[in-house]
Scaffold this motif. Structure first.
Motif, short mmCIF file in Angstrom:
data_model
loop_
_atom_site.label_atom_id
_atom_site.label_comp_id
_atom_site.label_asym_id
_atom_site.label_seq_id
_atom_site.Cartn_x
_atom_site.Cartn_y
_atom_site.Cartn_z
N THR A 209 -0.03 -9.90 16.44
CA THR A 209 0.28 -10.42 17.78
C THR A 209 0.14 -9.32 18.81
OG1 THR A 209 1.83 -11.97 16.79
CG2 THR A 209 2.04 -11.59 19.16
N TYR A 210 0.65 -8.15 18.50
CA TYR A 210 0.60 -7.03 19.44
C TYR A 210 -0.84 -6.66 19.80
CZ TYR A 210 1.11 -2.37 21.42
OH TYR A 210 1.03 -1.28 22.24
N PHE A 211 -1.69 -6.50 18.78
CA PHE A 211 -3.08 -6.13 19.03
C PHE A 211 -3.93 -7.33 19.43
CE2 PHE A 211 -2.24 -2.32 16.29
CZ PHE A 211 -2.55 -1.37 17.23
N GLY A 212 -3.50 -8.53 19.11
CA GLY A 212 -4.28 -9.71 19.42
C GLY A 212 -5.51 -9.85 18.54
N CYS A 213 -5.47 -9.24 17.36
CA CYS A 213 -6.59 -9.30 16.43
C CYS A 213 -6.10 -8.92 15.04
CB CYS A 213 -7.72 -8.37 16.86
SG CYS A 213 -7.29 -6.62 16.85
N GLY A 214 -7.02 -8.96 14.10
CA GLY A 214 -6.70 -8.53 12.75
C GLY A 214 -5.98 -9.60 11.95
N ASN A 215 -5.64 -9.24 10.72
CA ASN A 215 -4.89 -10.16 9.88
C ASN A 215 -3.92 -9.40 9.00
OD1 ASN A 215 -6.26 -9.38 7.41
ND2 ASN A 215 -8.02 -10.52 8.16
N ALA A 216 -2.91 -10.13 8.55
CA ALA A 216 -1.91 -9.57 7.65
C ALA A 216 -2.06 -10.27 6.31
CB ALA A 216 -0.52 -9.77 8.21
N ARG A 217 -2.04 -9.49 5.24
CA ARG A 217 -2.14 -10.09 3.91
C ARG A 217 -1.31 -9.28 2.92
NH1 ARG A 217 -6.04 -6.89 1.28
NH2 ARG A 217 -7.25 -5.69 2.77
N PHE A 218 -0.93 -9.95 1.85
CA PHE A 218 -0.15 -9.30 0.80
C PHE A 218 -1.09 -8.80 -0.29
CE2 PHE A 218 2.89 -12.14 2.78
CZ PHE A 218 3.98 -11.29 2.95
N VAL A 219 -0.83 -7.58 -0.77
CA VAL A 219 -1.62 -7.01 -1.86
C VAL A 219 -0.67 -6.42 -2.90
CG1 VAL A 219 -3.65 -6.51 -0.45
CG2 VAL A 219 -1.90 -4.79 -0.69
N THR A 220 -1.13 -6.37 -4.12
CA THR A 220 -0.35 -5.76 -5.20
C THR A 220 -1.24 -4.73 -5.89
OG1 THR A 220 0.79 -7.86 -5.50
CG2 THR A 220 1.06 -6.23 -7.23
N PRO A 221 -1.18 -3.48 -5.43
CA PRO A 221 -1.98 -2.43 -6.05
C PRO A 221 -1.51 -2.16 -7.49
CG PRO A 221 -1.12 -1.71 -3.93
CD PRO A 221 -0.44 -2.99 -4.29
N LYS A 222 -2.38 -1.59 -8.31
CA LYS A 222 -2.04 -1.32 -9.71
C LYS A 222 -0.90 -0.32 -9.87
CE LYS A 222 -6.46 -2.32 -11.86
NZ LYS A 222 -7.56 -1.78 -12.66
N ASN A 223 -0.94 0.76 -9.11
CA ASN A 223 0.01 1.85 -9.33
C ASN A 223 1.09 1.99 -8.27
OD1 ASN A 223 -1.47 2.56 -11.62
ND2 ASN A 223 -2.84 3.85 -10.42
N SER A 224 1.33 0.94 -7.49
CA SER A 224 2.39 1.04 -6.49
C SER A 224 3.02 -0.32 -6.24
CB SER A 224 1.85 1.64 -5.19
OG SER A 224 0.85 0.81 -4.64
N ALA A 225 4.04 -0.33 -5.41
CA ALA A 225 4.78 -1.55 -5.12
C ALA A 225 3.94 -2.52 -4.30
CB ALA A 225 6.06 -1.19 -4.36
N PRO A 226 4.24 -3.80 -4.37
CA PRO A 226 3.53 -4.78 -3.53
C PRO A 226 3.69 -4.42 -2.06
CG PRO A 226 4.89 -5.90 -5.15
CD PRO A 226 5.23 -4.45 -5.23
N SER A 227 2.65 -4.66 -1.30
CA SER A 227 2.70 -4.29 0.11
C SER A 227 2.05 -5.36 0.98
CB SER A 227 2.03 -2.94 0.33
OG SER A 227 0.70 -2.96 -0.12
N CYS A 228 2.30 -5.24 2.26
CA CYS A 228 1.69 -6.11 3.26
C CYS A 228 0.78 -5.22 4.10
CB CYS A 228 2.76 -6.77 4.11
SG CYS A 228 2.11 -8.06 5.19
N VAL A 229 -0.46 -5.66 4.30
CA VAL A 229 -1.47 -4.82 4.95
C VAL A 229 -2.01 -5.52 6.20
CG1 VAL A 229 -3.69 -3.66 4.63
CG2 VAL A 229 -2.13 -3.89 2.71
N PHE A 230 -2.07 -4.77 7.30
CA PHE A 230 -2.73 -5.22 8.52
C PHE A 230 -4.10 -4.57 8.53
CE2 PHE A 230 -4.13 -4.03 12.78
CZ PHE A 230 -4.18 -5.26 13.39
N THR A 231 -5.16 -5.36 8.73
CA THR A 231 -6.51 -4.80 8.82
C THR A 231 -7.33 -5.51 9.89
OG1 THR A 231 -7.34 -6.31 7.12
CG2 THR A 231 -6.68 -4.12 6.39
#
Length: 178
Positions: A90-112
């Motif tokens: 919302t702040y940038f007015g672009c991009g997307n947020a998605r959830f990822v679960t990397p192999k060697n770390s905790a689940p995270s939410c990523v803005f790209t």
């Protein structure tokens, strides 16, 4: 507009005819870059990106042929901070947020975001107004320089010189990480 001059042809056929005539797609020019007026939010976002964000230049390929470079910006936080990541869209007015679960770390939410127009109209104006202060500042400056070249290729084909310039900038960004 070209459909009027080439009736009954497919989109691909029209593009082929346009290419033969020397007509190329025009880049969306950023006439009105996003304005950021909230200094508290702007400072917060820049600080957050200083710690958890990243700028990179990806390589786009069609089959095994070089197709161009792609400017990418993102930020990753743990899943329990997903609301902040969603707020960034919302702040940038672009991009997307998605959830990822990397192999060697905790689940995270990523803005790209990896769209050239979004980078030129939202991301760069933000960091010009609210500059980064840590090591990401140098990374952003290199990324911004590459963006100038990448934007110019929206109307022209990649020349060897342009590819070489962006490749050097990309390598210098990678060198900063080590």
């Amino acid at each position: 507009e070209l459909e009027l001059h080439f009736p009954g042809r497919t989109y691909t056929g029209i593009r082929a005819c346009a290419a033969k005539l020397g007509i190329c797609p025009v880049s969306r020019v950023v006439k009105y870059p996003r304005h950021y007026n909230n200094d508290t939010d702007g400072g917060y976002v820049s600080g957050l990106v200083d710690g958890e964000g990243w700028f990179t230049i990806g390589i786009s390929q069609k089959g095994d042929k070089f197709a161009g470079y792609v400017p990418m910006f993102g930020l990753s936080l743990r899943n329990d901070d997903a609301e902040i990541v969603r707020w960034l869209t919302t702040y940038f007015g672009c991009g997307n947020a998605r959830f990822v679960t990397p192999k060697n770390s905790a689940p995270s939410c990523v803005f790209t975001t990896s769209k050239i127009y979004d980078a030129a109209s939202s991301i760069i104006p933000h960091f010009d107004k609210y500059p980064l202060r840590a090591k990401k500042k140098k990374n952003f400056e290199i990324w911004k320089s590459a963006m100038v070249i990448i934007q110019s290729t929206r109307c022209h084909r990649w020349t060897e010189q342009m590819q070489a310039e962006v490749a050097v900038l990309r390598e210098s960004m990678l060198a900063l990480r080590t």
